[in-house]
Scaffold this motif. Structure first.
Motif, PDB file in Angstrom:
ATOM      1  N   MET A  10       0.842  -1.170   0.000  1.00 49.48           N
ATOM      2  CA  MET A  10       0.000   0.000   0.000  1.00 49.48           C
ATOM      3  C   MET A  10       0.892   1.241   0.000  1.00 49.48           C
ATOM      4  SD  MET A  10      -3.119   1.026   2.558  1.00 49.48           S
ATOM      5  CE  MET A  10      -3.862  -0.553   2.231  1.00 49.48           C
ATOM      6  N   LYS A  11       0.473   2.256  -0.733  1.00 50.93           N
ATOM      7  CA  LYS A  11       1.243   3.492  -0.803  1.00 50.93           C
ATOM      8  C   LYS A  11       0.753   4.483   0.245  1.00 50.93           C
ATOM      9  CE  LYS A  11       2.462   3.155  -5.619  1.00 50.93           C
ATOM     10  NZ  LYS A  11       2.053   3.481  -6.962  1.00 50.93           N
ATOM     11  N   TYR A  12       1.729   5.184   0.824  1.00 46.88           N
ATOM     12  CA  TYR A  12       1.455   6.241   1.788  1.00 46.88           C
ATOM     13  C   TYR A  12       2.305   7.444   1.446  1.00 46.88           C
ATOM     14  CZ  TYR A  12      -0.588   2.525   4.589  1.00 46.88           C
ATOM     15  OH  TYR A  12      -1.353   1.478   5.018  1.00 46.88           O
ATOM     16  N   VAL A  13       1.720   8.627   1.595  1.00 46.81           N
ATOM     17  CA  VAL A  13       2.509   9.845   1.486  1.00 46.81           C
ATOM     18  C   VAL A  13       2.751  10.331   2.914  1.00 46.81           C
ATOM     19  CG1 VAL A  13       0.543  11.437   1.220  1.00 46.81           C
ATOM     20  CG2 VAL A  13       2.784  12.056   0.315  1.00 46.81           C
ATOM     21  N   VAL A  14       3.980  10.697   3.189  1.00 42.94           N
ATOM     22  CA  VAL A  14       4.376  11.245   4.477  1.00 42.94           C
ATOM     23  C   VAL A  14       4.689  12.716   4.230  1.00 42.94           C
ATOM     24  CG1 VAL A  14       6.056  11.146   6.346  1.00 42.94           C
ATOM     25  CG2 VAL A  14       5.282   9.028   5.254  1.00 42.94           C
ATOM     26  N   LEU A  15       3.876  13.596   4.789  1.00 41.40           N
ATOM     27  CA  LEU A  15       4.026  15.035   4.605  1.00 41.40           C
ATOM     28  C   LEU A  15       4.749  15.612   5.813  1.00 41.40           C
ATOM     29  CD1 LEU A  15       0.406  15.711   3.318  1.00 41.40           C
ATOM     30  CD2 LEU A  15       2.490  15.427   1.952  1.00 41.40           C
ATOM     31  N   ILE A  16       5.836  16.290   5.554  1.00 37.03           N
ATOM     32  CA  ILE A  16       6.679  16.845   6.620  1.00 37.03           C
ATOM     33  C   ILE A  16       6.423  18.343   6.696  1.00 37.03           C
ATOM     34  CG2 ILE A  16       9.035  17.151   7.445  1.00 37.03           C
ATOM     35  CD1 ILE A  16       9.750  14.784   5.483  1.00 37.03           C
ATOM     36  N   TYR A  17       5.948  18.794   7.838  1.00 31.86           N
ATOM     37  CA  TYR A  17       5.660  20.208   8.029  1.00 31.86           C
ATOM     38  C   TYR A  17       6.750  20.843   8.865  1.00 31.86           C
ATOM     39  CZ  TYR A  17       1.058  19.340   6.146  1.00 31.86           C
ATOM     40  OH  TYR A  17       0.031  19.000   5.310  1.00 31.86           O
ATOM     41  N   GLY A  18       7.102  22.058   8.502  1.00 27.09           N
ATOM     42  CA  GLY A  18       8.017  22.862   9.299  1.00 27.09           C
ATOM     43  C   GLY A  18       7.228  23.934  10.020  1.00 27.09           C
ATOM     44  N   ASN A  19       7.882  24.570  10.963  1.00 23.86           N
ATOM     45  CA  ASN A  19       7.276  25.673  11.690  1.00 23.86           C
ATOM     46  C   ASN A  19       8.399  26.572  12.207  1.00 23.86           C
ATOM     47  OD1 ASN A  19       8.310  24.592  14.122  1.00 23.86           O
ATOM     48  ND2 ASN A  19       6.471  23.425  14.486  1.00 23.86           N
ATOM     49  N   PRO A  20       8.086  27.691  12.830  1.00 18.58           N
ATOM     50  CA  PRO A  20       9.154  28.579  13.295  1.00 18.58           C
ATOM     51  C   PRO A  20      10.140  27.882  14.246  1.00 18.58           C
ATOM     52  CG  PRO A  20       7.077  29.755  13.297  1.00 18.58           C
ATOM     53  CD  PRO A  20       6.757  28.302  12.992  1.00 18.58           C
ATOM     54  N   GLU A  21       9.652  26.989  15.092  1.00 19.08           N
ATOM     55  CA  GLU A  21      10.537  26.294  16.021  1.00 19.08           C
ATOM     56  C   GLU A  21      11.531  25.398  15.281  1.00 19.08           C
ATOM     57  OE1 GLU A  21      10.373  23.221  19.833  1.00 19.08           O
ATOM     58  OE2 GLU A  21       8.512  23.968  18.968  1.00 19.08           O
ATOM     59  N   SER A  22      11.060  24.675  14.279  1.00 19.35           N
ATOM     60  CA  SER A  22      11.967  23.806  13.534  1.00 19.35           C
ATOM     61  C   SER A  22      12.958  24.629  12.711  1.00 19.35           C
ATOM     62  CB  SER A  22      11.193  22.829  12.639  1.00 19.35           C
ATOM     63  OG  SER A  22      10.457  23.496  11.641  1.00 19.35           O
ATOM     64  N   ARG A  23      12.521  25.766  12.149  1.00 12.33           N
ATOM     65  CA  ARG A  23      13.433  26.644  11.401  1.00 12.33           C
ATOM     66  C   ARG A  23      14.496  27.214  12.329  1.00 12.33           C
ATOM     67  NH1 ARG A  23      14.569  25.102   7.372  1.00 12.33           N
ATOM     68  NH2 ARG A  23      15.959  26.856   7.252  1.00 12.33           N
ATOM     69  N   THR A  24      14.082  27.654  13.538  1.00 11.29           N
ATOM     70  CA  THR A  24      15.027  28.208  14.506  1.00 11.29           C
ATOM     71  C   THR A  24      16.034  27.153  14.922  1.00 11.29           C
ATOM     72  OG1 THR A  24      13.385  29.788  15.292  1.00 11.29           O
ATOM     73  CG2 THR A  24      15.212  29.316  16.775  1.00 11.29           C
ATOM     74  N   ALA A  25      15.574  25.935  15.142  1.00  7.99           N
ATOM     75  CA  ALA A  25      16.485  24.847  15.521  1.00  7.99           C
ATOM     76  C   ALA A  25      17.514  24.621  14.424  1.00  7.99           C
ATOM     77  CB  ALA A  25      15.700  23.569  15.811  1.00  7.99           C
ATOM     78  N   TRP A  26      17.077  24.556  13.171  1.00  5.11           N
ATOM     79  CA  TRP A  26      17.991  24.317  12.045  1.00  5.11           C
ATOM     80  C   TRP A  26      18.984  25.476  11.902  1.00  5.11           C
ATOM     81  CZ3 TRP A  26      19.665  20.516   9.140  1.00  5.11           C
ATOM     82  CH2 TRP A  26      20.323  20.810   7.937  1.00  5.11           C
ATOM     83  N   GLU A  27      18.469  26.708  11.957  1.00  4.80           N
ATOM     84  CA  GLU A  27      19.326  27.880  11.777  1.00  4.80           C
ATOM     85  C   GLU A  27      20.316  28.043  12.928  1.00  4.80           C
ATOM     86  OE1 GLU A  27      16.376  30.902  11.195  1.00  4.80           O
ATOM     87  OE2 GLU A  27      15.922  30.190   9.168  1.00  4.80           O
ATOM     88  N   GLY A  28      19.976  27.522  14.106  1.00  2.00           N
ATOM     89  CA  GLY A  28      20.855  27.622  15.265  1.00  2.00           C
ATOM     90  C   GLY A  28      21.941  26.558  15.322  1.00  2.00           C
ATOM     91  N   MET A  29      21.910  25.635  14.387  1.00  2.00           N
ATOM     92  CA  MET A  29      22.898  24.549  14.390  1.00  2.00           C
ATOM     93  C   MET A  29      24.216  25.020  13.786  1.00  2.00           C
ATOM     94  SD  MET A  29      20.782  21.258  13.071  1.00  2.00           S
ATOM     95  CE  MET A  29      19.420  20.587  13.993  1.00  2.00           C
TER      96      MET A  29
END
Length: 123
Positions: free
Chosen positions: A1-20
């Motif tokens: 069976m096929k499934y799509v996995v949709l990954i959402y970002g938000n300000p917290e995830s952007r801040t975490a990435w930018e702070g790395m």
């Protein structure tokens, strides 16, 4: 069976990435590569892609036969679609197990949705 996995970002995830640090970002990208390699080896990954930021988004509608393309969302966006996986899995439980391995699940939402059949039949 096929499934799509949709990954959402938000300000917290952007801040975490930018702070790395560069090393932490490289480790994060290497983690995704290992995940992709694992899913390729199991035959479960059909495709996965990272999406451009919302500033590059175009919204398209057709009204009275006229195509209208506008710049990304006008409202403030709390969450945005950041990427996706298209998987072929034996079960919904397995798709959820894979989705839980996606780092954004710690900061935001990762949605798992069955892919409908060609004629609209849910699989």
């Amino acid at each position: 069976m096929k499934y799509v996995v949709l990954i959402y970002g938000n300000p917290e995830s952007r801040t975490a990435w930018e702070g790395m640090s560069e090393e932490q970002r490289a480790a994060g990208l290497a983690y995704y590569q290992r995940l992709n390699d694992d899913l390729d080896a199991s035959g479960e990954r059909i495709v996965s892609e990272r999406l451009a930021g919302v500033s590059l988004t175009k919204q398209v509608s057709v009204r009275s036969g006229e195509t209208i393309a506008t710049d990304g969302p006008f409202a403030e966006v709390k969450e945005f679609l950041a990427g996706f996986y298209l998987l072929e899995c034996e079960s919904l439980d397995r798709a959820i197990e894979i989705a839980a391995r996606i780092p954004e699940a710690q900061f935001s939402t990762v949605e798992v949705r069955p892919v409908m059949g060609l004629y609209g039949d849910e699989m």
